[in-house]
Design a protein around this motif. Structure first.
Motif, PDB file in Angstrom:
ATOM      1  N   ARG A 170      45.007   0.881  16.322  1.00  0.00           N
ATOM      2  CA  ARG A 170      45.642   0.026  17.864  1.00  0.00           C
ATOM      3  C   ARG A 170      45.784   1.951  17.967  1.00  0.00           C
ATOM      4  O   ARG A 170      45.498   2.216  19.440  1.00  0.00           O
ATOM      5  N   ARG A 171      46.979   2.052  17.046  1.00  0.00           N
ATOM      6  CA  ARG A 171      47.962   4.056  17.508  1.00  0.00           C
ATOM      7  C   ARG A 171      46.272   4.402  18.196  1.00  0.00           C
ATOM      8  O   ARG A 171      46.611   5.356  19.036  1.00  0.00           O
ATOM      9  N   PHE A 177      40.621   8.157  20.211  1.00  0.00           N
ATOM     10  CA  PHE A 177      39.389   8.216  18.928  1.00  0.00           C
ATOM     11  C   PHE A 177      38.903   6.917  18.600  1.00  0.00           C
ATOM     12  O   PHE A 177      39.101   5.727  19.140  1.00  0.00           O
ATOM     13  N   THR A 178      37.486   7.243  18.440  1.00  0.00           N
ATOM     14  CA  THR A 178      36.639   5.950  19.064  1.00  0.00           C
ATOM     15  C   THR A 178      35.830   5.651  18.336  1.00  0.00           C
ATOM     16  O   THR A 178      34.874   4.854  16.979  1.00  0.00           O
ATOM     17  N   ARG A 191      38.987  -6.520   7.858  1.00  0.00           N
ATOM     18  CA  ARG A 191      38.929  -7.499   9.360  1.00  0.00           C
ATOM     19  C   ARG A 191      39.934  -7.075   9.929  1.00  0.00           C
ATOM     20  O   ARG A 191      39.750  -7.407  11.124  1.00  0.00           O
ATOM     21  N   ALA A 192      40.869  -7.253   9.736  1.00  0.00           N
ATOM     22  CA  ALA A 192      41.842  -7.285  10.469  1.00  0.00           C
ATOM     23  C   ALA A 192      41.758  -5.742  11.876  1.00  0.00           C
ATOM     24  O   ALA A 192      41.988  -5.641  12.702  1.00  0.00           O
ATOM     25  N   ALA A 193      41.002  -4.845  11.334  1.00  0.00           N
ATOM     26  CA  ALA A 193      40.906  -3.273  11.362  1.00  0.00           C
ATOM     27  C   ALA A 193      39.684  -3.663  12.955  1.00  0.00           C
ATOM     28  O   ALA A 193      40.083  -2.959  14.368  1.00  0.00           O
ATOM     29  N   ARG A 194      39.096  -4.389  12.037  1.00  0.00           N
ATOM     30  CA  ARG A 194      37.690  -4.523  13.517  1.00  0.00           C
ATOM     31  C   ARG A 194      37.654  -5.579  14.610  1.00  0.00           C
ATOM     32  O   ARG A 194      37.681  -5.286  15.796  1.00  0.00           O
ATOM     33  N   PRO A 198      37.717  -2.003  20.161  1.00  0.00           N
ATOM     34  CA  PRO A 198      36.853  -2.853  20.951  1.00  0.00           C
ATOM     35  C   PRO A 198      35.351  -2.793  19.926  1.00  0.00           C
ATOM     36  O   PRO A 198      35.540  -1.904  19.039  1.00  0.00           O
ATOM     37  N   ALA A 199      34.496  -3.949  20.115  1.00  0.00           N
ATOM     38  CA  ALA A 199      33.235  -3.690  19.636  1.00  0.00           C
ATOM     39  C   ALA A 199      32.782  -2.066  19.358  1.00  0.00           C
ATOM     40  O   ALA A 199      31.819  -1.990  18.283  1.00  0.00           O
TER      41      ALA A 199
END
Length: 381
Positions: A170-171, A177-178, A191-194, A198-199
């Motif tokens: 999130r940071r 950064f995308t 999974r937590a990162a995903r 946003p998708a």
């Protein structure tokens, strides 16, 4: 006739902040201390090479890397440095010629490791000099027209802590950064990162060769639903290309190549159908000369190239020039850390990097930062 008259070798170590929270239990694997993404590191090294010609021109290079730097430094300050002293430099015919001559001379030392890292550093410096001689930036010599490249944030390891990994992605996403890469191995952390992003944000994962091919296939199946852009180096040993091809059949895109043993290793990787994404490293494979050959081979096999780049000196700039010559969808990897001091402006982590419009690499170190963070130094004449 212009010749190489001096090679200066410098080890630099600069402190950095990766945004980690201090905890009692590291949860790290025993070997992680030797990985540049490890939480056990408080400073990141760069191994710089300064090649000086008889007409006064100077070219900069960088060799891999990190915990291996003392060995690579010894090669550059010893046999490799002495080999190049007195060599003629003709920008029109070199650096490819000098690279080939050196690789033949040092063939008995193998196609990877400190010797090849040292030759990579020299080759980068020679391309810097070639660009200066031609009066053009390196990216133009490589056929590029774009002067700005997107950057993807390559996070350090956060010990597979799902909450902390989510906080970190999130940071960096909030910073613009995308495209984000993790250095985690657990399905829960991935999974937590995903779920925290946003998708449309691309997520990549570098696991640093922890599993057998069978274990990697099992892990790949567990994370297949996360829609990763790639899973990087899931198999031990890193040159088990048949194993990588086996994992690739699980339906998760596979990336590898930074640890290939020279161009022969790259060729074997491609011919084995091991990867969707090839990741040659300019500071490990043999410099700009080797990367150009790797790109040519990858194009023949229809494999995408996204160079490896977890370093911050001239090798970072060389990689940025190379990325500019690749399709616009290819982004530059940069360590997602904040350095205590900037050796050169391109070290500042931003979602895009604008290439210097000066001949060669455009690397111009801050002499005060260089001097205050120098930990080893040698001059070969």
């Amino acid at each position: 006739m212009t010749t190489i008259v001096q090679i200066e070798v410098m080890r630099v170590a600069i402190g950095f902040d990766a945004g980690r929270r201090v905890t009692e239990d590291s949860g790290a694997r025993a070997g992680d201390a030797f990985n540049a993404a490890s939480k056990q590191l408080a400073r990141m090294e760069s191994l710089l090479v300064k090649v000086v010609l008889s007409d006064g021109r100077v070219g900069w290079g960088e060799g891999f890397g990190h915990a291996c730097n003392p060995a690579t430094f010894a090669m550059l300050a010893g046999a490799v440095g002495r080999f190049f002293i007195g060599m003629p430099f003709d920008a029109a015919a070199q650096p490819e010629v000098l690279n080939a001559t050196a690789q033949r001379a040092f063939h008995s030392y193998g196609s990877t490791g400190p010797m090849m890292y040292a030759l990579s550093a020299i080759d980068i410096a020679l391309w810097d000099l070639a660009g200066q001689a031609a009066g053009t930036p390196l990216y133009r010599m490589l056929g590029a027209s774009r002067t700005r490249v997107d950057v993807y944030a390559s996070l350090v390891s956060y010990d597979n802590d799902p909450a902390e990994v989510a906080r970190q992605v999130r940071r960096v996403h909030a910073e613009g950064f995308t495209r984000i890469k993790l250095h985690e191995t657990s399905a829960d952390a991935i999974r937590a990162a995903r779920e925290a992003l946003p998708a449309e944000v691309e997520l990549m994962v570098d696991v640093n060769c922890p599993w057998s091919a069978e274990e990697a296939a099992t892990q790949a199946a567990r994370i297949r639903s996360q829609g990763l852009t790639w899973l990087e180096e899931p198999v031990w040993p890193p040159d088990n290309y048949a194993g990588l091809a086996q994992v690739r059949r699980c339906g998760v895109p596979i990336a590898a190549g930074e640890n290939a043993a020279g161009i022969a290793g790259i060729r074997q990787c491609l011919e084995s159908g091991a990867v969707d994404v090839l990741q040659p490293s300019v500071a490990k494979l043999g410099g700009v000369t080797a990367i150009r050959e790797a790109i040519t081979l990858a194009n023949r096999h229809g494999v995408r190239v996204v160079p490896h780049c977890f370093f911050y000196g001239p090798g970072l700039l060389a990689t940025a020039h190379i990325v500019a010559s690749l399709p616009d969808t290819v982004a530059l990897e940069m360590p997602a850390v904040r350095f205590d001091a900037l050796l050169h402006p391109a070290m500042a982590l931003r979602p895009t990097l604008t290439l210097p419009d000066t001949p060669g690499l455009g690397f111009a170190p801050d002499e005060d930062v260089l001097r205050s963070n120098l930990i080893d130094h040698a001059i070969v004449r």
